[in-house]
Scaffold this active site. Structure first.
Site, PDB file in Angstrom:
ATOM      1  N   HIS A   1       0.844  -1.195   0.000  1.00  0.00           N
ATOM      2  CA  HIS A   1       0.000   0.000   0.000  1.00  0.00           C
ATOM      3  C   HIS A   1       0.879   1.245   0.000  1.00  0.00           C
ATOM      4  O   HIS A   1       1.997   1.225   0.537  1.00  0.00           O
ATOM      5  CB  HIS A   1      -0.911   0.000   1.221  1.00  0.00           C
ATOM      6  CG  HIS A   1      -1.856  -1.163   1.258  1.00  0.00           C
ATOM      7  ND1 HIS A   1      -3.114  -1.121   0.718  1.00  0.00           N
ATOM      8  CD2 HIS A   1      -1.710  -2.421   1.758  1.00  0.00           C
ATOM      9  CE1 HIS A   1      -3.710  -2.291   0.891  1.00  0.00           C
ATOM     10  NE2 HIS A   1      -2.873  -3.101   1.511  1.00  0.00           N
TER      11      HIS A   1
ATOM     12  N   THR B   1      12.529  -9.623   4.753  1.00  0.00           N
ATOM     13  CA  THR B   1      12.350  -8.294   4.159  1.00  0.00           C
ATOM     14  C   THR B   1      13.277  -8.021   2.987  1.00  0.00           C
ATOM     15  O   THR B   1      13.099  -7.032   2.279  1.00  0.00           O
ATOM     16  CB  THR B   1      12.578  -7.212   5.223  1.00  0.00           C
ATOM     17  OG1 THR B   1      13.944  -7.296   5.690  1.00  0.00           O
ATOM     18  CG2 THR B   1      11.638  -7.392   6.407  1.00  0.00           C
TER      19      THR B   1
END
Length: 269
Positions: free
Chosen positions: A198, A248
């Site tokens: 997002h 990550t």
């Protein structure tokens, strides 16, 4: 400048699909700014503390004009705007930001979730039905795939799985971008692969714009329970991801990683 130029600028700055690349000159050094999403003129002007050259791209075609200061904005338009006529699905497939509330996007998700719901309602004695549903749902998978329900995904057709794949209960694959998994991969309970992201800008995020970055996983990879892989990550061959890890960044071959964020603690060979 004239009223038409001002109206063009204000109209441009309110378009959520424009990707803006800002270049500033500070203390005689040219610093390339980060890519930002701009939804209003006021939001953009807040960034203009010094004379600024702005370049933006639509359809991968660069445009540019000049902006000076926050008190008065001067414009130099170099060529005409090209309207982006692509569908939201086409933007998603191109790896660009797209409107998640689009009707076609919604229908594709509904189709995938209907198949997933049917798969999740199967019993242990319905092996062939499970396999046929997974083959209809996924982009690619082998006959020896085994997933313990429940399983959840967004689209399904972006998921490509190699031979001898196993996923334990509560596996989640949010596949706004391709998820490619090699052979002999094992996933512990509640392993989650997230390709979707997002925007950092709250107004764009609230308007339900998203983007996807692909996840690629090599051969012979083992995930412990409750692992998470974030967008854009590539994991090499023979990797072990310890339980509870959040991956990550890219992981090289033969690494053993643990933690949040996941860090290499040793190599298997």
């Amino acid at each position: 400048h004239d009223v038409l130029a001002q109206e063009w600028f204000y109209g441009l700055m309110t378009r959520p699909d424009i990707r803006i690349k800002v270049e500033r000159q500070l203390h005689d050094m040219r610093i390339l700014g980060r890519i930002v999403e701009v939804r209003s003129t006021e939001q953009f002007v807040r960034h203009l503390l010094t004379p600024t050259s702005l370049q933006f791209c639509t359809n991968n075609t660069p445009r540019s004009f000049m902006l000076k200061g926050t008190g008065s904005i001067s414009l130099r338009r170099h060529d005409s705007m090209e309207k982006d006529t692509r569908t939201e699905f086409e933007k998603m497939e191109a790896g660009e930001m797209f409107w998640n509330s689009d009707a076609k996007i919604g229908e594709l998700k509904k189709h995938a979730r209907r198949l997933a719901d049917r798969f999740n309602a199967t019993t242990e004695d319905e092996d062939q039905l499970r396999l046929s549903l997974l083959k209809e749902l996924f982009g690619d998978c082998d006959d020896d795939i085994f997933i313990k329900p429940p399983f959840h995904c967004d689209y399904g057709f972006h998921i490509h799985v190699g031979k001898n794949f196993f996923a334990n209960f509560q596996c989640v694959m949010l596949d706004a971008a391709p998820i490619t998994i090699g052979d002999n991969c094992l996933m512990g309970p509640q392993t989650c692969l997230y390709t979707v992201s997002h925007p950092m800008d709250s107004k764009t995020r609230i308007a339900n714009y998203v983007s996807g970055q692909p996840i690629t996983i090599g051969d012979n990879v083992w995930f412990g329970g409750n692992c998470i892989v974030l967008p854009g990550v590539n994991i090499g061959n023979n990797v072990v991801v310890g339980a509870g890890s959040v991956v990550t960044k890219d992981i090289p071959d033969n690494a053993v990683v643990v933690g949040n964020p996941a860090r290499i603690i040793r190599y298997t060979t």
